[in-house]
Design a protein around this motif. Sequence first.
Motif, mmCIF file in Angstrom:
data_model
loop_
_atom_site.group_PDB
_atom_site.id
_atom_site.type_symbol
_atom_site.label_atom_id
_atom_site.label_comp_id
_atom_site.label_asym_id
_atom_site.label_seq_id
_atom_site.Cartn_x
_atom_site.Cartn_y
_atom_site.Cartn_z
ATOM 1 N N ILE A 753 0.835 -1.202 0.000
ATOM 2 C CA ILE A 753 0.000 0.000 0.000
ATOM 3 C C ILE A 753 0.872 1.255 0.000
ATOM 4 C CG2 ILE A 753 -1.608 1.349 1.414
ATOM 5 C CD1 ILE A 753 -2.852 -1.367 2.262
ATOM 6 N N GLY A 754 1.914 1.243 0.836
ATOM 7 C CA GLY A 754 2.814 2.389 0.879
ATOM 8 C C GLY A 754 3.467 2.649 -0.457
ATOM 9 N N GLU A 761 -2.214 10.869 -4.495
ATOM 10 C CA GLU A 761 -3.078 10.980 -3.324
ATOM 11 C C GLU A 761 -4.137 9.894 -3.283
ATOM 12 O OE1 GLU A 761 -3.170 13.270 -0.612
ATOM 13 O OE2 GLU A 761 -1.108 13.425 -1.294
ATOM 14 N N GLY A 762 -4.690 9.522 -4.400
ATOM 15 C CA GLY A 762 -5.735 8.514 -4.443
ATOM 16 C C GLY A 762 -5.738 7.818 -5.780
ATOM 17 N N VAL A 949 -9.748 2.693 1.116
ATOM 18 C CA VAL A 949 -10.976 3.455 1.347
ATOM 19 C C VAL A 949 -12.183 2.862 0.637
ATOM 20 C CG1 VAL A 949 -9.751 5.609 1.784
ATOM 21 C CG2 VAL A 949 -10.417 5.026 -0.556
ATOM 22 N N ALA A 950 -11.973 1.894 -0.252
ATOM 23 C CA ALA A 950 -13.111 1.253 -0.918
ATOM 24 C C ALA A 950 -12.676 -0.091 -1.471
ATOM 25 C CB ALA A 950 -13.667 2.131 -2.034
ATOM 26 N N ALA A 973 -6.279 5.670 -0.728
ATOM 27 C CA ALA A 973 -6.139 7.109 -0.512
ATOM 28 C C ALA A 973 -5.532 7.307 0.853
ATOM 29 C CB ALA A 973 -7.495 7.820 -0.612
ATOM 30 N N PRO A 974 -4.917 8.458 1.119
ATOM 31 C CA PRO A 974 -4.444 8.729 2.480
ATOM 32 C C PRO A 974 -5.592 8.566 3.458
ATOM 33 C CG PRO A 974 -3.618 10.390 0.977
ATOM 34 C CD PRO A 974 -4.597 9.565 0.196
#
Length: 989
Positions: A753-754, A761-762, A949-950, A973-974
């Motif tokens: 993920i990082g 940003e997303g 986030v989703a 996303a952050p």
Amino acid sequence: MQTPADRQDRHVYPSHWEADIVLRDGGTARVRPITVDDADRLVSFYEQVSDESKYYRFFAPYPRLSAKDVHRFTHHDFVDRVGLAATIGGEFVATVRYDRIGPGGMPASAPADEAEVAFLVQDAHQGRGVASALLEHIAAVARERGIRRFAAEVLPANNKMIKVFTDAGYTQQRSFEDGVVRLEFDLEPTDRSVAVQRAREQRAEARSVRRLLTPGSVAVIGVGRAPGGVGRSVLGNLRDAGFTGRLYAVNQAYPDDLKEVDGVPAHRSVRDIDGPVDLAVVAVPAEQVPGVVTDCGEHGVQGLVVLAAGYAESGPDGRERQRELVRHARTYGMRIIGPNAFGVINTAAGVRLNASLAPEMPRPGRIGLFAQSGAIGIALLSRLHRRGGGVTGTTGVSTFVSSGNRADVSGNDVLQYWYDDTETDVVLMYLESIGNPRKFTRLSRRTAAAKPLVVVQSAGSAPQGHAVRATRLPHATVSALLRQAGVIRVDTITELVDAGLLLARQPLPAGPRVAILGNSESLGLLTYDRCLAEGLRPAPPLDLTTTATPADFHRALSQALADDTCDAVVVTAIPTIGEGAVGDGELAEALRSAAEGAHGKPVLVVHVELGGLAEALSAAGRTAPQPHVMAPGAFGGPQRPRTATPQPAADTPPAAPTVQPPASPSAGSAVRPGAAPAAWGAARTPPAAVTEDVRPPAAQPGSRLIPAYPAAERAVRALAEAVKYAQWRRESVDPGKVPEYDDIDEKGAAELIGTLLERGEGLTLGTEETCALLGRYGIPVHQSLPSPTPEAAVSAAADLGYPVALKATAPHLRHRADLGGVRLDLADEGQLRRAYAELTELFGPPGELRPVVQRMAPRGVDTVVRAVIDPAAGAVLSFGLAGAASQLLGDTAHRLVPVTDRDATSLVRSIRTAPLLFGWRGSAPVDTPALEELLLRVSRLVDDHPEVVAVTLEPVVVARHGVSVLGATVRLAPPPARDDLGPRTLPAY
């Protein structure tokens, strides 16, 4: 060379660190960074600190700060050196600072991740929880700046400060050297630190509301000399209710020689009052409110009820006026109900507060009532309170709050108060909006575990005056999440009152088995049908016939309550006419005396035009719910029954006293012994007006009220809600656990993920990245190979192996099998080429279709699994069947993340189409345990990594053995701010 203390600030002023907080005693303070402009405030603050506190801070006598000290303590870079102050009235009452240190305790910069922390609290404010709150805020700041560990050196005699650190709940190490206690603790929140923080939050917010509801003195500001007007009305309501504290009338227009208004001491300003004022009711125009707030703050008033309108509900100018009102009041440590509020009421005998526009004091009771709308508050009070000069037959109120624009005090604050309020057994709330759904859900779950919480939530947009966090969740989803938290979610205020009457008066049912008895066959059958429609399990109704006497009702009810296969009883009654007609009081006493022998089962009455019976029932005892006993076994059947044969009458119960009942209310009400025996439905004379000093007689210990309803559907709906709530209470004792899976690679997922987030940003992950991330959580995705040409499709099928599926993945065709964009069970190259030609002929060239080839999965039920992080509600896991029908009907279930094993089990079974998973109409049941495991793994992924986030898995084919994920998308996303894990704050303005 400049020292770190002399450098210019490396960051702009961090305004997001500013926050208002509630202190242990219910007052408020403001936390903000210390800047170079605070030199005079710091010096003044230090001069008011005792020599002992200074000694504890500096380990030596330190009577005053030098110029160098003042410079050091006011110049910060907001990274390696940070200072925060708690202020009240614009002046410092406490400070805290950290300095980043390296090995050996010397000043350092990043990547050093340890800092030394120190506090100083003015003696007059010690014991108010200021240091504990500052520790939460400085710890959050430090984590933001990459500091992971605090160190503090404290003298052994400074027990208060040692307790601040040790009680915080962080993982700690303690050592003692050279006469100093050294404490070191990690700043990562732990289960204990979060629990400590939330317990402190509950106590502080509850006390802040208690100060508003139990004042020792009240000033009404804006009381006119002539009768009429809002201020004069509120003053009269307070006086007529018998407020037990000191009461003052205030108006700046009073002449100097005016000493009293309606017998109440009169003053031109709050500042002129000789003595403390705990609560001020502000009934002046909005443009005059700022001056009133200043006067109240300077006099030490603890809280305000602002009735004035003209704030956020009136537009942008009013919204800014409202923000300034809140900022102004919090400067003095005051909390606000309103503006545009209807007021507050507390019926407790030791308070008798009616600081509202309600002209009469409600009847005391055990229901806490919250309404954001004044109009709805009036409607609810009309059903629950005294009216018409007499006492209604409805249950009374413990406390009532109408918050208006809820600029400060909100439903969350009042929930904190009601949670441990011994005078409140049931909470009813009408909410036009939920400002912080994540917190409201958390508080609701805790409150519902102790007492029923019934909520009506408006489905429309929030009123203009309400500050509401943006949410992407539909209203139905929010309602489902509230139900998961134990909230009894109803749709109308009538249902709100109906459920409240039952829950305040009767024990919780042990199950859904219902006995029905009464003197009307038709009404009994109607009740039976409604029970089936609400998911209850009714027994065949017992028809006592229209000739039934009170003794017949008494015997039948006693037998039903003694039956181990019955969990609740609904009594239906119609009026009788003629010689020997049954009196209301006799029937009420018969039902009450029979119900008293079975404390574990609720009893409800459905009556037709029985005003006297309703009042008679409502007089029968206290409103506190009684302990309940769970009854095992099954009851009833699905067939529509014939009525049972009535049983012979038993001995007649004792006669009731002959006291005339008041007029019938329009809402669901109840029967109390003490009604006059009279023919049901006969005309009645209303009782004489009740003066302000007359209260209803005290309830007899152990007695209980029996709620009565004018319609079967209302009674049964209330009972059904009670059954579901009781089931939730039983299940909440063991909420389940979040399973651990050995094959989950949390660290590998975090690294992936990082790496992916370094791109921007997303982003929505590609197919390979999605499969890689999900694979680290044990979620395999069936491989799909792009097929831009027929030859590529044949090659892909050869690699995957036949049979295969050919799918169009264009946005307008994706997951739309009903449009014909999917071909299944293609067994060879010929079938695949024909299918490819058909799709391109129907829908266009391959560039538009985006066809893919995928190996066939085992046949089963197509489902959809989704997870999303909502900025207001938090992470939500959703499940439903795939297809247009489920989408059209909104047949999707939701749970908050993290999901436990019990949550996953109930999630699968809570959709209306769940029978398709369990062998509906002879089909083979599918592997629901494997589906539940998939849900738990998705929940773990989202909970472990808030950057996810989703997630959408569609379709997920659940076969007889195992599940197959055929499509997946993931968005990164952050992570959004988790304010529920951050320091305690009030909503920002």
